[in-house]
Scaffold this active site. Structure first.
Site, PDB file in Angstrom:
ATOM      1  N   SER A  20      -8.300 -36.895  -4.070  1.00  0.00           N
ATOM      2  CA  SER A  20      -7.940 -35.487  -4.297  1.00  0.00           C
ATOM      3  C   SER A  20      -7.383 -34.859  -3.022  1.00  0.00           C
ATOM      4  O   SER A  20      -6.952 -33.706  -3.045  1.00  0.00           O
ATOM      5  CB  SER A  20      -9.157 -34.699  -4.797  1.00  0.00           C
ATOM      6  OG  SER A  20     -10.250 -34.826  -3.905  1.00  0.00           O
ATOM      7  N   ASN A 107     -21.100 -32.317  -4.060  1.00  0.00           N
ATOM      8  CA  ASN A 107     -21.062 -31.494  -5.278  1.00  0.00           C
ATOM      9  C   ASN A 107     -21.283 -30.010  -4.986  1.00  0.00           C
ATOM     10  O   ASN A 107     -20.551 -29.155  -5.492  1.00  0.00           O
ATOM     11  CB  ASN A 107     -22.107 -31.993  -6.278  1.00  0.00           C
ATOM     12  CG  ASN A 107     -21.793 -33.398  -6.766  1.00  0.00           C
ATOM     13  OD1 ASN A 107     -20.702 -33.911  -6.513  1.00  0.00           O
ATOM     14  ND2 ASN A 107     -22.741 -34.024  -7.448  1.00  0.00           N
ATOM     15  N   THR A 152      10.925   1.566 -30.094  1.00  0.00           N
ATOM     16  CA  THR A 152       9.984   0.746 -30.856  1.00  0.00           C
ATOM     17  C   THR A 152      10.883  -0.238 -31.590  1.00  0.00           C
ATOM     18  O   THR A 152      12.007   0.132 -31.976  1.00  0.00           O
ATOM     19  CB  THR A 152       9.151   1.560 -31.863  1.00  0.00           C
ATOM     20  OG1 THR A 152      10.041   2.165 -32.807  1.00  0.00           O
ATOM     21  CG2 THR A 152       8.329   2.666 -31.187  1.00  0.00           C
ATOM     22  N   SER A 274      26.617 -16.270  -9.224  1.00  0.00           N
ATOM     23  CA  SER A 274      26.898 -17.479  -9.989  1.00  0.00           C
ATOM     24  C   SER A 274      27.877 -18.320  -9.184  1.00  0.00           C
ATOM     25  O   SER A 274      28.729 -17.787  -8.473  1.00  0.00           O
ATOM     26  CB  SER A 274      27.511 -17.096 -11.333  1.00  0.00           C
ATOM     27  OG  SER A 274      28.290 -18.157 -11.829  1.00  0.00           O
ATOM     28  N   LYS A 280      29.197 -12.104 -11.263  1.00  0.00           N
ATOM     29  CA  LYS A 280      27.808 -12.097 -11.711  1.00  0.00           C
ATOM     30  C   LYS A 280      26.803 -11.623 -10.661  1.00  0.00           C
ATOM     31  O   LYS A 280      26.938 -11.917  -9.484  1.00  0.00           O
ATOM     32  CB  LYS A 280      27.407 -13.516 -12.132  1.00  0.00           C
ATOM     33  CG  LYS A 280      28.109 -13.979 -13.378  1.00  0.00           C
ATOM     34  CD  LYS A 280      27.484 -13.426 -14.612  1.00  0.00           C
ATOM     35  CE  LYS A 280      26.611 -14.493 -15.249  1.00  0.00           C
ATOM     36  NZ  LYS A 280      26.050 -14.047 -16.507  1.00  0.00           N
ATOM     37  N   ASN A 282      22.871 -12.015 -11.156  1.00  0.00           N
ATOM     38  CA  ASN A 282      21.872 -12.450 -12.139  1.00  0.00           C
ATOM     39  C   ASN A 282      20.459 -12.030 -11.734  1.00  0.00           C
ATOM     40  O   ASN A 282      20.116 -12.071 -10.559  1.00  0.00           O
ATOM     41  CB  ASN A 282      21.929 -13.965 -12.318  1.00  0.00           C
ATOM     42  CG  ASN A 282      23.213 -14.400 -13.012  1.00  0.00           C
ATOM     43  OD1 ASN A 282      23.760 -13.640 -13.816  1.00  0.00           O
ATOM     44  ND2 ASN A 282      23.686 -15.579 -12.686  1.00  0.00           N
ATOM     45  N   GLU A 287      13.683 -13.122 -14.231  1.00  0.00           N
ATOM     46  CA  GLU A 287      13.569 -14.179 -15.240  1.00  0.00           C
ATOM     47  C   GLU A 287      12.469 -15.170 -14.872  1.00  0.00           C
ATOM     48  O   GLU A 287      11.746 -15.673 -15.733  1.00  0.00           O
ATOM     49  CB  GLU A 287      14.900 -14.931 -15.374  1.00  0.00           C
ATOM     50  CG  GLU A 287      16.008 -14.067 -15.943  1.00  0.00           C
ATOM     51  CD  GLU A 287      17.363 -14.735 -15.763  1.00  0.00           C
ATOM     52  OE1 GLU A 287      17.750 -15.523 -16.639  1.00  0.00           O
ATOM     53  OE2 GLU A 287      18.022 -14.500 -14.734  1.00  0.00           O
ATOM     54  N   TYR A 314     -22.441 -32.340 -12.468  1.00  0.00           N
ATOM     55  CA  TYR A 314     -21.084 -32.638 -12.023  1.00  0.00           C
ATOM     56  C   TYR A 314     -20.519 -33.884 -12.702  1.00  0.00           C
ATOM     57  O   TYR A 314     -21.202 -34.888 -12.863  1.00  0.00           O
ATOM     58  CB  TYR A 314     -21.057 -32.855 -10.496  1.00  0.00           C
ATOM     59  CG  TYR A 314     -19.685 -33.219  -9.952  1.00  0.00           C
ATOM     60  CD1 TYR A 314     -18.787 -32.228  -9.575  1.00  0.00           C
ATOM     61  CD2 TYR A 314     -19.290 -34.551  -9.849  1.00  0.00           C
ATOM     62  CE1 TYR A 314     -17.532 -32.562  -9.091  1.00  0.00           C
ATOM     63  CE2 TYR A 314     -18.028 -34.888  -9.362  1.00  0.00           C
ATOM     64  CZ  TYR A 314     -17.142 -33.887  -8.987  1.00  0.00           C
ATOM     65  OH  TYR A 314     -15.908 -34.217  -8.515  1.00  0.00           O
ATOM     66  N   GLN A 319     -12.885 -32.561 -10.657  1.00  0.00           N
ATOM     67  CA  GLN A 319     -11.975 -32.606  -9.509  1.00  0.00           C
ATOM     68  C   GLN A 319     -10.617 -32.024  -9.897  1.00  0.00           C
ATOM     69  O   GLN A 319      -9.873 -31.544  -9.057  1.00  0.00           O
ATOM     70  CB  GLN A 319     -11.826 -34.059  -9.041  1.00  0.00           C
ATOM     71  CG  GLN A 319     -10.890 -34.254  -7.891  1.00  0.00           C
ATOM     72  CD  GLN A 319     -11.091 -35.623  -7.241  1.00  0.00           C
ATOM     73  OE1 GLN A 319     -12.045 -35.825  -6.517  1.00  0.00           O
ATOM     74  NE2 GLN A 319     -10.195 -36.557  -7.543  1.00  0.00           N
ATOM     75  N   LYS A 322      -8.913 -27.941  -9.335  1.00  0.00           N
ATOM     76  CA  LYS A 322      -8.187 -27.239  -8.274  1.00  0.00           C
ATOM     77  C   LYS A 322      -6.680 -27.074  -8.490  1.00  0.00           C
ATOM     78  O   LYS A 322      -6.168 -25.965  -8.293  1.00  0.00           O
ATOM     79  CB  LYS A 322      -8.496 -27.900  -6.927  1.00  0.00           C
ATOM     80  CG  LYS A 322      -9.918 -27.539  -6.455  1.00  0.00           C
ATOM     81  CD  LYS A 322     -10.426 -28.395  -5.330  1.00  0.00           C
ATOM     82  CE  LYS A 322     -10.893 -29.755  -5.741  1.00  0.00           C
ATOM     83  NZ  LYS A 322     -12.068 -29.780  -6.641  1.00  0.00           N
TER      84      LYS A 322
HETATM   85  N1  ARG Z   1     -13.343 -34.467  -4.537  1.00  0.00           N
HETATM   86  C1  ARG Z   1     -14.429 -34.102  -5.346  1.00  0.00           C
HETATM   87  C2  ARG Z   1     -14.075 -32.909  -6.249  1.00  0.00           C
HETATM   88  O1  ARG Z   1     -13.128 -32.266  -6.017  1.00  0.00           O
HETATM   89  C3  ARG Z   1     -15.606 -33.720  -4.528  1.00  0.00           C
HETATM   90  C4  ARG Z   1     -16.915 -33.923  -5.212  1.00  0.00           C
HETATM   91  C5  ARG Z   1     -17.179 -35.371  -5.374  1.00  0.00           C
HETATM   92  N2  ARG Z   1     -18.495 -35.603  -5.850  1.00  0.00           N
HETATM   93  C6  ARG Z   1     -18.874 -36.761  -6.315  1.00  0.00           C
HETATM   94  N3  ARG Z   1     -20.087 -36.861  -6.733  1.00  0.00           N
HETATM   95  N4  ARG Z   1     -18.046 -37.768  -6.387  1.00  0.00           N
HETATM   96  O2  ARG Z   1     -14.733 -32.636  -7.218  1.00  0.00           O
END
Ligand code: ARG
Length: 456
Positions: A20, A107, A152, A274, A280, A282, A287, A314, A319, A322
């Site tokens: 991640s 976690n 309306t 454009s 133009k 735009n 948009e 968890y 993960q 995010k």
């Molecule tokens: N990279 C993990 C996440 O974003 C961190 C937590 C990982 N925890 C675990 N027990 N593997 O959730």
């Protein structure tokens, strides 16, 4: 980091699907802040020796400087931002780095980091909304008496003032701000110290870390603390609603800037040309704001689907929480900034708006209301008489206010010359003095209130 139980390292696919760090490196400031609070508490509770706390603290501060200067390195084998920081700490201060993870888990760490990040995003959204509200209020004040057609079904309905129309968006944003504030208040509890899910046997002080990180207190249930992501969903729900409002405002600018409308001249800084048609200008920014509302709402739905049906506590699915939040927050910040610039710097072509208001028999309701008030005609009948008058005006190719009196009297003998006083668009808006109505005096009163509220 966890190799003790394993004979072989992860495959390339495992490494890639697991990593991640490409996105959660955005959490580096929060991760270091949470670690600093954690290690200070471990020292205060005599869980770690003072010199270890000092070494870890100095190391973390050095990493903070490194990342600020050159960014976060991205090594997939280190999985995430938490491992990345910890492994760098080990490089800098040696094995004592391994004591930082006492009485915590990734976690509770990630839940804490992410809450801190979302809290900042919430504050940014609130500031962005306030800036846009100020721009709307300033234009509403200037155009409290500028007449435009109110629609309306996108058909000319009744004349309204531009100030009134703009303040409608101010009201939507007021509610958006209240949704963000509400989300922020609910997210104001700290997960740190929940450890993996069950809490810890070490004598930690969760009140202390919560306070150090600016939360009102610790979350009450450790299982909930590591598995709740509704704070992120709350943010995304507020962001989606806000983005939907912005998309409507953006659409109006697109429409108003289109030549057959010609209600506005968009600021150069927020228009594009454009590559083939030299004439133009735009409304690309508008948009894109309109379009981004779809992506932001997609982020909300995406995270909701990630969370659906997950058993406690968890799971690694989480993960995936995010990217949608980062994406939505980046887009929302941009949308708010773009619309603030657009509202503040657009030139409203007020003559053209007024002309358009005249054009669509927008004061027909005023004629009907006059018949009710002055000639005691039941409204339904007045509606019918007015419809006939509009038809006649259309046939003669004139506006209602230009229909000669004998034409009007031929339609209904109860009409007299006093009616002309209500047929102008100015008279029409001035008459609508009911609370929250479009009359310039009402708009100015609402502007004053809105200003006062924003300054509070
Ligand atoms: N990279 C993990 C996440 O974003 C961190 C937590 C990982 N925890 C675990 N027990 N593997 O959730």
């Amino acid at each position: 980091m966890w190799g003790g139980r394993f004979a072989a390292g992860p495959s390339a696919v495992m490494r890639e699907i697991n990593a991640s760090i490409p996105f959660d490196k955005a959490l580096w400031r929060q991760d270091i802040a949470a670690s600093l609070a954690h290690v200070a508490m471990l020292g205060d509770q005599n869980i770690l020796a003072k010199e270890d706390v000092a070494a870890i603290t100095n190391g973390l501060r050095q990493i903070e400087q490194e990342y600020a200067a050159t960014g976060v390195p991205e090594d997939w084998s280190l999985e995430d931002i938490h491992m990345t920081v910890e492994s760098r700490l080990a490089e800098l201060i040696g094995p004592v780095a391994g004591r930082l993870h006492t009485a915590r888990s990734r976690n509770d760490q990630v839940a804490t980091d992410f809450r801190l990040w979302v809290r900042e995003a919430t504050d940014r959204a609130l500031a962005g909304i306030a800036t846009l509200q100020r721009a709307l209020i300033a234009q509403a004040d200037e155009h409290a008496a500028s007449v435009m057609p109110g629609f309306t079904h996108l058909q000319t309905a009744q004349p309204v003032t531009l100030g009134h129309h703009l303040l409608a968006y101010h009201e939507m944003l007021r509610r958006d701000a209240s949704r963000f504030a509400d989300a922020r208040a609910r997210a104001d509890e700290c997960p740190l110290g929940a450890a993996a899910l069950a809490g810890t046997g070490f004598p930690i002080d969760r009140q202390a870390t919560a306070r150090a990180l600016g939360f009102t207190g610790p979350m009450r249930n450790s299982i909930d603390a590591v598995s709740d992501r509704d704070f992120a969903l709350d943010y995304l729900a507020a962001a989606s609603q806000c983005a939907l409002h912005l998309s409507r405002l953006a659409e109006e600018f697109v429409l108003w800037a289109s030549q057959p409308f010609g209600f506005v001249r968009l600021p150069d800084q927020l228009s594009t040309g454009s590559s083939i048609m030299p004439q133009k200008r735009n409304p690309d920014a508008a948009e894109l704001v309109r379009g981004h509302a779809g992506r932001i709402t997609g982020c909300l739905v995406g995270l909701a689907m990630t969370m659906k049906g997950l058993p406690l506590a968890y799971s690694k699915d989480m993960q995936d929480d995010k990217p949608p939040v980062f994406e939505a927050a980046g887009l929302l910040d941009l949308c708010l900034a773009a619309m603030s610039g657009m509202v503040a710097n657009t030139t409203f072509v007020t003559e053209r708006m007024r002309e358009a208001a005249e054009f669509g028999y927008a004061t027909a309701t005023d004629l009907a209301d006059w018949l009710v008030r002055e000639a005691d005609v039941p409204f339904r009948e007045a509606h019918h008489i007015t419809g006939t008058a509009v038809k006649r005006a259309e046939a003669l190719g004139v506006g209602l206010a230009d229909l000669p009196l004998d034409e009007l009297r031929a339609i209904d003998g109860r009409i007299d010359e006093r009616v002309y006083a209500v047929l102008s668009v100015e008279a029409s808006v001035a008459a609508r003095r009911s609370y929250g109505g479009t009359a310039p005096a009402e708009v100015r009163a609402r502007v004053a209130e809105a200003r006062e509220e924003l300054n509070r």
